[in-house]
Scaffold this active site. Structure first.
Site, PDB file in Angstrom:
ATOM      1  CB  ILE A  32      -5.616  -2.135   6.366  1.00 43.56           C
ATOM      2  CG1 ILE A  32      -6.388  -1.731   5.089  1.00 43.56           C
ATOM      3  CG2 ILE A  32      -6.499  -1.910   7.581  1.00 43.56           C
ATOM      4  CD1 ILE A  32      -7.581  -2.648   4.785  1.00 43.56           C
ATOM      5  N   PRO A  33      -1.992  -1.396   5.610  1.00 44.49           N
ATOM      6  CG  PRO A  33       0.026  -0.648   6.470  1.00 44.49           C
ATOM      7  CD  PRO A  33      -1.446  -0.443   6.573  1.00 44.49           C
ATOM      8  CG  HIS A  34      -3.171  -5.973   3.176  1.00 48.03           C
ATOM      9  ND1 HIS A  34      -3.917  -4.815   3.158  1.00 48.03           N
ATOM     10  CD2 HIS A  34      -3.581  -6.698   2.101  1.00 48.03           C
ATOM     11  CE1 HIS A  34      -4.745  -4.852   2.128  1.00 48.03           C
ATOM     12  NE2 HIS A  34      -4.554  -5.981   1.456  1.00 48.03           N
ATOM     13  CB  ALA A  35       2.265  -7.586   1.328  1.00 51.52           C
TER      14      ALA A  35
END
Lengths: 554, 148
Positions: B67-70
């Site tokens: 779940i790559p997130h920023a």
């Protein structure tokens, strides 16, 4: 000649003025000393109960008031002074000044209670709240009023004494169950969530009921005989006034908040808002309702604005100062002599108050998603009565609708339900799920995460950040206890609880939604890394300290 | 919450080409730029935010999900994507297994909203093994959306 004649008159006037001044000084000295004793006794009583009995401070404050009141130690003659709390003639045993302070405290209490009631949450979780809250309210009102008939203290259910006995039985004090459930990590359980939602409804419905009862009692006091036609008129008038104030409050609150924010002074904003609560309280009384109704509506109206946290913070100091005094003065109003022969009545009334909440809230809960075990938990959580019962009893006593005997019974009931509730709640929450259906029960099971930090300061800081993160995710965050910071966090059908106790932060969440809870908390914990990295770049604290004091001694 | 409000056929990507963690993140980001969800001039800023977050703790979870997130103000609203690489790649996952399903979210810092909640809700759906297996067998974007 005229001047000579005028001299004795002037002298007399001067002597009289001097006497009035001396009298006033004496009265004020007595008042200040009374306050000092109340403050010390209340704090000491609260501390002892909290520390050694692990009970709520309010219980100790009430007991302290009963001990020092004019019907107990307060009547003792102090050589060279007289009684510290001389009994006041009539049915009201304390001075107007002391009761004024208790009235002010009740306004603070209800204003803050309204502020804490997030109106959006209140409307959102209406189904469970309405069903359970209304059941408990109706059962406790009618059983309470019926007790008055049973013991011949009222002729009919329409008698003001019966109406007040009913009203005093209704309002649940939710702070005690909230504290127990957070300690047991059960606040985010379906039962815990339902108790808190029902208690909010119970407050709102109870205040509306009080409005009607005060209206009816006032009409009857004027000599009118109540029939259903008149009751309907009073009810429509009371509810109408409530609705008008509420609608005006909701319409104006946002504008009031916007204008007040221009002042850029949290102190001034809080003072003005409290002033408005007092104003609405006064208007409410003038309209034939009780003052606390106006204060509650003002709080409820402002609860939807972004001023709410600022107001709660600014008024916390006033609350901490005045509420122990309130409980103590309420204890002082207990007239032991008037209670003679009423102990059995008090016990029966207390038992009825317990049964009415367990059954009144529990039975409707059965028709929702709860098993008998879950329904009993919900009912047990609604048992404690405290501040609102005492306020209602105080209103009844001061207006002469109830006598000192029934006031004593109300205090007894508040104390006994507060003592009986914790073991009831604790034993009710033992065992498995209280929700029907295996799948639902599994989904509602709680998952708990405990984070431990090197210091309480750090845990407090992170806790504030976590609650802010939930707010940023559009959750409703409601602080339930400021002694051990306890938060209830809700959105749609999700309910989490966060408790910060010393160096630990405990997050309880239903298994079904643990992804949401854990990921939001994870992001905040990771943000801590940035913070620690930035701390490394900060000028050395030693250097900062040196810079701060280097020129102090030149 | 309705996951489909944030994910549409424009932001569902199949058959990723990259074979490294950074490569996958950059590829999904470029696909979002091509779909008009993120401005090209903001690419570096968004990429940096995603990599900074990865450096703090890998967003490779268990069972092939990442779940790559920023959070960055280079976007005005939540931007979300779902991408699949059937062969899987090493994404420093918690269970050490290859990651196949990638849910990327980029949300604004200054605006409140259910951003992490969105990520959590979609992860919760993917917690069911049957949905994960079916996702890897899908042929079209519509099939993927149907499963969500």
């Amino acid at each position: 000649m005229e001047t000579i004649l005028a001299i004795p008159g002037l002298l007399l006037a001067s002597v009289a003025e001097h006497a009035v001044e001396r009298d006033m000084t004496h009265l004020m000295t007595q008042y200040i000393l009374q306050l000092a004793v109340i403050m010390l006794a209340a704090r000491m009583g609260g501390f002892l109960v909290k520390r050694y009995l692990n009970g709520p401070a309010a219980l100790g404050e009430l007991a302290a008031g009963m001990a020092i009141g004019p019907c107990a130690l307060g009547a003792w003659h102090i050589p060279g002074w007289g009684a510290l709390f001389p009994p006041v003639a009539g049915i009201f045993p304390v001075s107007t000044e002391l009761y004024a302070l208790a009235t002010l405290a009740s306004i603070v209490l209800l204003f803050l209670s309204g502020l804490e009631t997030d109106l959006r949450v209140f409307l959102h979780y209406s189904v469970a709240g309405i069903v359970v809250g209304t059941g408990g309210l109706l059962a406790s009102f009618f059983l309470g009023a019926w007790c008055a008939l049973l013991f011949n203290v009222a002729d009919s259910l329409m008698d003001p004494s019966a109406l007040f006995m009913g009203a005093m039985a209704t309002a649940t004090s939710v702070s005690l169950p909230a504290r127990i459930l957070s300690e047991k990590r059960k606040m985010a359980s379906p039962e815990g969530v339902t108790i808190l939602a029902a208690a909010v409804f119970d407050d709102v419905l109870g205040i509306i009921a009080l409005a009607i009862i005060v209206g009816m009692s006032k009409t009857m006091a004027s000599g009118a005989v109540m029939d259903w036609g008149k009751i309907s008129v009073v009810a429509v008038k009371s509810i109408g006034f409530w609705l008008i104030l509420m609608a005006a409050g909701l319409l104006l609150a946002k504008h009031i908040a916007r204008v007040l924010k221009l002042l850029r002074s949290p102190n001034t904003i809080a003072a003005i808002c409290f002033g408005l609560a007092l104003l609405l309280a006064g208007i409410s009384e003038m309209a034939g309702l009780a003052m606390i109704i106006g204060a509650y509506i003002m709080g409820l109206s402002l609860s939807g604005t972004d001023l709410v946290y600022e107001l709660q913070e600014q008024l916390q100091g006033v609350y901490d100062f005045i509420i122990p005094v309130f409980f103590c003065v309420m204890g002082m109003l207990v007239n032991f002599a008037a209670m003679k022969g009423l102990i059995f009545f008090g016990l029966v009334y207390t038992v009825m108050c317990i049964i009415s909440k367990v059954a009144g809230c529990g039975i409707p809960a059965l028709f929702m998603k709860f098993t008998p075990r879950g329904a009993f938990r919900v009912g047990a959580g609604m048992v404690p009565r405290a501040e609102v019962t005492l306020i209602v009893a105080g209103i009844g006593l001061s207006a002469g609708y109830i006598g000192p005997n029934l006031f004593g019974v109300a205090v007894m009931m508040a104390m006994l339900t507060t003592v009986a509730a914790p073991p009831m709640i604790l034993s009710a929450f033992r065992g498995g799920s209280g929700v029907r259906g295996e799948e639902t029960a599994q989904e509602q099971e709680l998952s708990t995460a405990v984070l431990t930090f090197p210091s309480a300061d750090m845990a407090e800081f992170i806790c504030a950040r976590i609650t802010r993160a939930f707010r940023n995710e559009e959750f409703f965050v409601h602080m339930l206890d400021s002694d051990v910071p306890t938060y209830q966090i809700r959105k749609e059908d999700m309910a989490f609880s966060i408790v910060q106790d010393d160096v630990h932060i405990t997050i309880s969440m239903p298994l079904q939604y643990e992804h949401v809870g854990r990921l939001i908390v994870l992001e905040e914990v990771l943000a801590l890394k940035d913070l620690l990295d930035s701390a490394k770049d900060m000028q050395s604290p030693d250097q900062m300290g040196t810079d701060l004091v280097s020129n102090l001694f030149v | 919450m309705d996951v489909k409000k944030a994910i549409s056929t424009d932001t569902v990507f199949q058959d990723l080409k990259s074979t490294t963690k950074t490569g996958v993140i950059e590829e999904i980001l470029d696909l979002l730029i091509a779909a008009g969800k993120i401005r090209k001039e903001n690419r570096a800023e968004v990429l940096n935010a995603l990599l900074v977050r990865e450096n703090k703790m890998s967003t490779g979870m268990q069972h092939g999900i990442a779940i790559p997130h920023a959070k960055t103000d280079a976007v005005e609203d939540l931007v979300a994507a779902l991408a699949i690489k059937k062969e899987g790649i090493d994404f420093d996952a918690l269970d050490g297994k290859p990651s196949h399903i990638f849910i990327m979210t980029i949300s604004p810092v200054k605006r409140t909203g259910p951003h992490i909640q969105f990520l959590a809700e979609i992860s919760r759906k993917l917690n069911q093994p049957s949905i994960r297996e079916k996702l890897l067998l899908t042929q079209t974007k519509d099939e993927i959306l149907q499963l969500l």
